[in-house]
Design a protein around this motif. Structure first.
Motif, short mmCIF file in Angstrom:
data_model
loop_
_atom_site.label_atom_id
_atom_site.label_comp_id
_atom_site.label_asym_id
_atom_site.label_seq_id
_atom_site.Cartn_x
_atom_site.Cartn_y
_atom_site.Cartn_z
N ALA A 279 0.81 -1.22 0.00
CA ALA A 279 0.00 0.00 0.00
C ALA A 279 0.84 1.27 0.00
CB ALA A 279 -0.93 0.00 1.21
N ASP A 281 3.28 4.13 -0.93
CA ASP A 281 3.91 4.81 -2.07
C ASP A 281 4.79 5.91 -1.50
OD1 ASP A 281 4.68 6.09 -4.38
OD2 ASP A 281 2.66 6.80 -4.91
N GLU A 347 -1.36 7.54 6.66
CA GLU A 347 -2.73 7.33 7.13
C GLU A 347 -3.69 7.24 5.94
OE1 GLU A 347 -5.91 9.45 10.21
OE2 GLU A 347 -4.34 10.64 9.24
N GLN A 348 -3.54 8.15 5.00
CA GLN A 348 -4.41 8.16 3.83
C GLN A 348 -4.19 6.91 2.98
OE1 GLN A 348 -3.65 11.85 1.83
NE2 GLN A 348 -4.48 13.11 3.48
N GLN A 349 -2.92 6.53 2.77
CA GLN A 349 -2.62 5.38 1.93
C GLN A 349 -3.14 4.09 2.55
OE1 GLN A 349 1.62 5.48 1.16
NE2 GLN A 349 1.46 7.22 -0.23
N GLU A 351 -5.63 3.81 4.73
CA GLU A 351 -7.09 3.79 4.72
C GLU A 351 -7.61 3.42 3.34
OE1 GLU A 351 -8.27 7.57 6.37
OE2 GLU A 351 -8.29 6.74 8.43
N ARG A 352 -6.91 3.89 2.29
CA ARG A 352 -7.31 3.48 0.94
C ARG A 352 -7.13 1.97 0.74
NH1 ARG A 352 -4.92 8.49 -0.78
NH2 ARG A 352 -2.98 7.41 -1.37
N ALA A 353 -6.18 1.39 1.48
CA ALA A 353 -5.93 -0.05 1.37
C ALA A 353 -6.90 -0.87 2.20
CB ALA A 353 -4.50 -0.36 1.79
N GLY A 354 -7.77 -0.23 2.99
CA GLY A 354 -8.79 -0.97 3.73
C GLY A 354 -8.63 -0.98 5.23
N GLN A 356 -8.58 0.91 9.06
CA GLN A 356 -9.06 2.09 9.79
C GLN A 356 -7.92 2.55 10.69
OE1 GLN A 356 -13.12 1.99 11.43
NE2 GLN A 356 -13.33 -0.06 10.54
#
Length: 487
Positions: A279, A281, A347-349, A351-354, A356
């Motif tokens: 996840a 990047d 945190e954003q990456q 959360e995009r990966a599933g 919380q």
């Protein structure tokens, strides 16, 4: 004799004393002491960076051992080394260096709880072999013992420094070019020139030190002239500085995401650790918070260690599992200005990966204990990889061995431990480096630590300041020859 005492006070940040041409240096450091400058903690590196304490052995730029308080040494047997002390060395309290004092210092370190991490996995005994000779024996062969004794955590202090309750008070107890005369808690410190230093007195008459965790405030100290030497200026602030007032130093320092692999937690599952690996990047982290003053990591060891480029290809990677809303706590510290921004991007990456994600950010002194106790699922750390001995094997053992003293990820993997033992026991440097890279590959296979980038640290140096050290290993800063102008 110099009489010195620690004076602990509370209060708001006190700016360094203004220099009216007296030659004193205003030094702005990043992190405040966490253990009253005890050499058995990471505070030891402040003792060396401020020229307070010295070790038996020093290191050259390539990590090879050089004489320090020991003038010479020899290996007397597979597990025995003999060190001859430098004559004429005096401590700040007026006492002299001899074998008994050196033995006491090293024994105290070996018996400390917790043990200095440079001694993780090492059992040693220290004895006198004459008035100026010390014998160090290890339980098993340790080909890197001279380099190990270069760690600031094994600084040699006067006997009076070591208190009956196990604490260590370095005030007036070092051998370096500057005497610690006052420590003002987490605010600052005062140091004076030691005129009886074995290599001659320092050029600067003294130091006024401030501890400033806020990166923008450290940069402002350089811009406004209240800081002569300034540690770790954030990349975001470097562009605001005048050319020639800072130096960018490639560091053996890796920004790594440690995943808590202890059984029972979210990342006890290797597949979910692999999901995090996939996840992440790193490119927007390097171009964003670090403003391209960093290099994307290919491993735990980076370009400041040139031979790390010879690492073997990774193998044995676990396939990633699908995250299904698992709740995780992601933590880091605010002392390095970039890290909270790094955490926000991760945190954003994640959360995009599933996942919380709950984000926790504190000053390092307030978060280290919880991190070591495994209270977070993931922890972002800016970690020096050759800090202790000049050899990455010590860092790898400390961070990734089952019994490692700084094992944030709680990793306990038999293959990793076996590879680390192979590397640590090798005396031939070419073979040792190859085995270190094999150990790195085993660690990366577990995904317990995901290296993201290698930092380039920006150090501020005001116009007219000469002789400050730009040390990739972060051991040296103010030296005997550091001064303002021709002072």
């Amino acid at each position: 004799m110099v009489l010195a005492a620690l004076l602990l006070v509370t209060g708001c940040f006190a700016a360094p004393q203004q220099d009216a041409g007296n030659g004193r240096l205003n030094v702005v450091m990043m992190q405040p002491p966490r253990s009253a400058l005890s050499p058995f903690s990471d505070d030891a590196f402040k003792l060396s960076r401020l020229g307070i304490a010295e070790t038996l052995v020093n290191l050259d730029a390539d990590g090879n051992p050089l004489p320090g308080l020991a003038a010479s040494w020899r290996q007397a047997g597979p597990v025995e080394w003999e060190f001859s002390l430098r004559p004429g060395v005096r401590f700040h309290d007026g006492t002299s260096l001899n074998a008994a004092v050196a033995v006491n210092a090293l024994q105290r370190a070996a018996q400390a709880q917790p043990k200095p991490r440079i001694l993780d996995g090492v059992e040693l005994t220290v004895t006198e072999a004459g008035p100026d000779r010390v014998v160090v024996r290890t339980a098993t062969p340790d080909p890197m013992l001279p380099q190990r004794l270069s760690s600031p955590q094994l600084s040699v202090l006067a006997t009076a420094a070591y208190q009956p309750d196990g604490t260590v008070n370095p005030a007036g107890a070092g051998t370096g070019p500057f005497v610690l005369t006052e420590l003002r808690g987490s605010q600052g410190a005062s140091l004076e020139r030691f005129n009886e230093h074995w290599n001659g007195p320092a050029r600067a008459p003294g130091l006024d030190v401030s501890f400033v965790p806020d990166g923008a405030a450290r940069a402002a100290a350089l811009r406004t002239g209240t800081g002569d030497i300034v540690e770790a200026i954030p990349a975001s602030q470097a562009g605001l500085l005048e050319p020639g007032t800072f130096t960018e130093v490639p560091m053996p320092r890796t920004n790594t995401l440690y995943l808590n692999s202890r059984p029972g937690g979210v990342f006890g599952d290797p597949g979910l650790r692999a999901a995090v690996r996939e996840a992440i990047d790193v490119a927007p982290i390097v171009s964003g918070p670090y403003e391209n003053r960093a290099d994307i990591a290919q491993g735990l060891l980076g370009p400041a260690i040139p031979w790390s480029a010879q690492r073997p290809p990774r193998s044995g990677a676990t396939p990633p599992a699908a995250a299904r809303g698992e709740r995780i706590t992601l933590a880091t510290f605010s002392d390095r200005a970039e890290l909270p921004e790094v955490a926000a991007i991760l945190e954003q990456q994640l959360e995009r990966a599933g996942f919380q994600v709950e984000l926790v950010v504190r000053e390092y002194s307030q978060i280290e204990t919880d991190a070591l106790d495994g209270r977070f699922d993931a922890f972002i750390l800016s970690r020096a990889t050759v800090l202790d001995s000049g050899d990455p094997a010590a860092y790898l053992r400390s961070d990734f061995a089952c019994d490692g003293g700084f094992n944030l990820s709680g990793l306990c993997d038999p293959a990793v431990d076996a590879a680390l033992r192979e590397a640590e026991g090798e005396g031939d440097m070419r073979t040792r480096r190859a085995k270190i890279l094999e150990a790195e590959r085993e660690i990366l296979r577990t995904d317990a630590a995901i290296p993201m980038l290698h930092e380039r640290v920006v150090q501020g140096n005001a116009p007219g300041v000469q002789g400050a050290a730009f040390d990739p290993r972060e051991r040296m800063l103010v030296q005997r020859d550091t001064r303002k102008g021709a002072e």
